[in-house]
Design a protein around this motif. Structure first.
Motif, PDB file in Angstrom:
ATOM      1  N   LYS A 180       3.610  -3.490   8.337  1.00  0.00           N
ATOM      2  CA  LYS A 180       5.809  -3.065   8.115  1.00  0.00           C
ATOM      3  C   LYS A 180       5.292  -1.554   7.880  1.00  0.00           C
ATOM      4  O   LYS A 180       4.418  -1.715   6.489  1.00  0.00           O
ATOM      5  N   TYR A 181       5.794  -0.492   8.155  1.00  0.00           N
ATOM      6  CA  TYR A 181       5.340   1.097   7.810  1.00  0.00           C
ATOM      7  C   TYR A 181       6.797   1.407   7.556  1.00  0.00           C
ATOM      8  O   TYR A 181       7.485   1.342   7.982  1.00  0.00           O
ATOM      9  N   ILE A 182       7.464   1.583   6.133  1.00  0.00           N
ATOM     10  CA  ILE A 182       8.631   1.933   4.834  1.00  0.00           C
ATOM     11  C   ILE A 182       8.516   3.785   4.736  1.00  0.00           C
ATOM     12  O   ILE A 182       7.494   4.282   3.951  1.00  0.00           O
ATOM     13  N   ARG A 183       9.364   4.339   5.134  1.00  0.00           N
ATOM     14  CA  ARG A 183       9.076   5.908   4.750  1.00  0.00           C
ATOM     15  C   ARG A 183      10.314   6.650   4.105  1.00  0.00           C
ATOM     16  O   ARG A 183      11.449   5.991   4.082  1.00  0.00           O
ATOM     17  N   ILE A 209       3.123  -0.267   4.054  1.00  0.00           N
ATOM     18  CA  ILE A 209       2.424   0.269   3.940  1.00  0.00           C
ATOM     19  C   ILE A 209       3.663   1.238   3.589  1.00  0.00           C
ATOM     20  O   ILE A 209       4.804   1.631   4.433  1.00  0.00           O
ATOM     21  N   VAL A 210       3.465   1.882   1.974  1.00  0.00           N
ATOM     22  CA  VAL A 210       4.843   2.777   1.630  1.00  0.00           C
ATOM     23  C   VAL A 210       4.909   3.714   1.935  1.00  0.00           C
ATOM     24  O   VAL A 210       3.506   4.979   0.986  1.00  0.00           O
ATOM     25  N   ASP A 211       5.501   4.797   2.985  1.00  0.00           N
ATOM     26  CA  ASP A 211       5.272   6.877   2.892  1.00  0.00           C
ATOM     27  C   ASP A 211       6.281   7.382   1.354  1.00  0.00           C
ATOM     28  O   ASP A 211       6.764   7.243   1.376  1.00  0.00           O
ATOM     29  N   ILE A 228       0.951  -0.790   0.102  1.00  0.00           N
ATOM     30  CA  ILE A 228       0.608   0.272  -0.208  1.00  0.00           C
ATOM     31  C   ILE A 228       0.809   0.890   0.534  1.00  0.00           C
ATOM     32  O   ILE A 228       1.739   1.585   1.114  1.00  0.00           O
ATOM     33  N   VAL A 229       0.583   2.528  -0.911  1.00  0.00           N
ATOM     34  CA  VAL A 229       1.376   2.995  -1.013  1.00  0.00           C
ATOM     35  C   VAL A 229       0.653   4.784  -0.930  1.00  0.00           C
ATOM     36  O   VAL A 229      -0.560   4.069  -1.398  1.00  0.00           O
ATOM     37  N   VAL A 230       1.568   5.331   0.042  1.00  0.00           N
ATOM     38  CA  VAL A 230       0.808   6.570   0.658  1.00  0.00           C
ATOM     39  C   VAL A 230       1.639   7.302  -0.195  1.00  0.00           C
ATOM     40  O   VAL A 230       2.034   7.840   0.214  1.00  0.00           O
ATOM     41  N   GLU A 231       0.601   8.575  -1.072  1.00  0.00           N
ATOM     42  CA  GLU A 231       1.256   9.279  -1.700  1.00  0.00           C
ATOM     43  C   GLU A 231       0.195  10.808  -1.425  1.00  0.00           C
ATOM     44  O   GLU A 231      -0.334  10.815  -1.413  1.00  0.00           O
TER      45      GLU A 231
END
Ligand code: T5A
Length: 241
Positions: free
Chosen positions: A45-48, A118-120, A16-19
């Motif tokens: 997992k949350y990656i920024r 989850i990718v920020d 899941i990408v958040v832009e």
């Protein structure tokens, strides 16, 4: 989705990408989504980006391995964004992309083992911010090329907020790209990039934190519910013409 259903060997995690523009609320929403999924018993997992090797990992219980912009590439990017170092436009662009490639394998492994990642910010920011500089030899199409082959998000949530609203939010203006001209151009380029992409969902990020979070939860639940039909994690391909 429960931890029990995740333990089935066939159930992969979602990417899941958040832009969004600077200060659109991406990090706040990524953290809220991580907590929501984690409370539901999911491995998350949350990656920024930029500069990850981040962030906070929840696998039934959670441990904090937080460190931002600390890889060698992340440090170069950080000093560029803060204005303490200059880089050729193409060179810094490729460093942003390399920063994603650094983590590509581990993202694939996490997804395969049932962790939702989850990718920020991701390739979309990478292409758009570089192209927004107006360098005649750095078009959107050129900027997309090094992204081809990276893990393809199952869903990309674009937090939509007017540039002038983002500028009112805390801490705005400290970094290189945080000015109205650049942000307006970035918004236009996100639009043209998303016209050439699938699986983009625009979220109204002008609402309260909680209201935006509820909207995101609904889209993500739908995405996770479709994973069996979606099949294996894909890779990013060339931009549609
Ligand atoms: N970049 C990035 C590239 O050029 N190429 C690349 O490949 C990549 C990956 C830094 C820069 O790097 C560029 C793009 C950027 O210019 P960043 O560190 O992600 O990237 O920078 P920001 O987007 O500025 O990150 P921020 O963490 O500052 O912004 P967020 O995550 O969008 O916003 P957030 O959640 O931190 O919230 C900001 C403030 O707004 C409030 C929060 O409480 C906070 O104070 N807020 C709200 N207030 C009211 N209502 C809401 N709904 C709110 N949501 C948040």
């Amino acid at each position: 989705m429960t931890s029990q259903s995740q333990s089935a060997s066939t159930r992969r995690g979602a990417l899941i990408v958040v832009e969004g523009l600077d200060r659109a609320g991406k990090s706040s929403q990524c953290e809220m989504l991580r907590d929501y999924l984690s409370k539901g018993g999911n491995a998350v997992k949350y990656i920024r980006f930029p500069g990850s090797y981040q962030v906070t990992q929840y696998v039934y219980h959670w441990s904090n391995i937080c460190s931002d912009r600390t890889t060698p590439i992340g440090q170069l990017i950080d000093s560029y964004l803060r204005g303490s170092a200059n880089q050729d436009d193409h060179s810094i662009h490729l460093l942003f992309s390399a920063n994603r490639w650094e983590l590509a394998k581990s993202i694939e492994q996490d997804i395969a083992s049932g962790t939702t990642v989850i990718v920020d910010r991701y390739s979309y920011s990478g292409a758009v911010y570089s192209a927004a500089k107006g360098n005649p030899t750095l078009s959107l199409d050129w900027a997309w090329l090094p992204e081809i082959g990276l893990p393809r998000p199952d869903i990309c949530l674009f937090l939509s907020i007017p540039a002038e609203e983002a500028a009112k939010r805390g801490g705005y203006g400290a970094e290189r790209y945080e000015n109205e001209t650049m942000q307006t151009r970035v918004r236009e380029l996100f639009r043209s990039l998303f016209d050439r992409q699938e699986d983009i969902k625009v979220i109204d990020a002008g609402k309260s934190l909680e209201a935006v979070s509820v909207d995101i939860q609904s889209v993500v639940a739908n995405c996770i519910g479709r994973l069996d039909a979606t099949g294996p994690l894909g890779t990013l391909g060339p931009l549609a013409k």
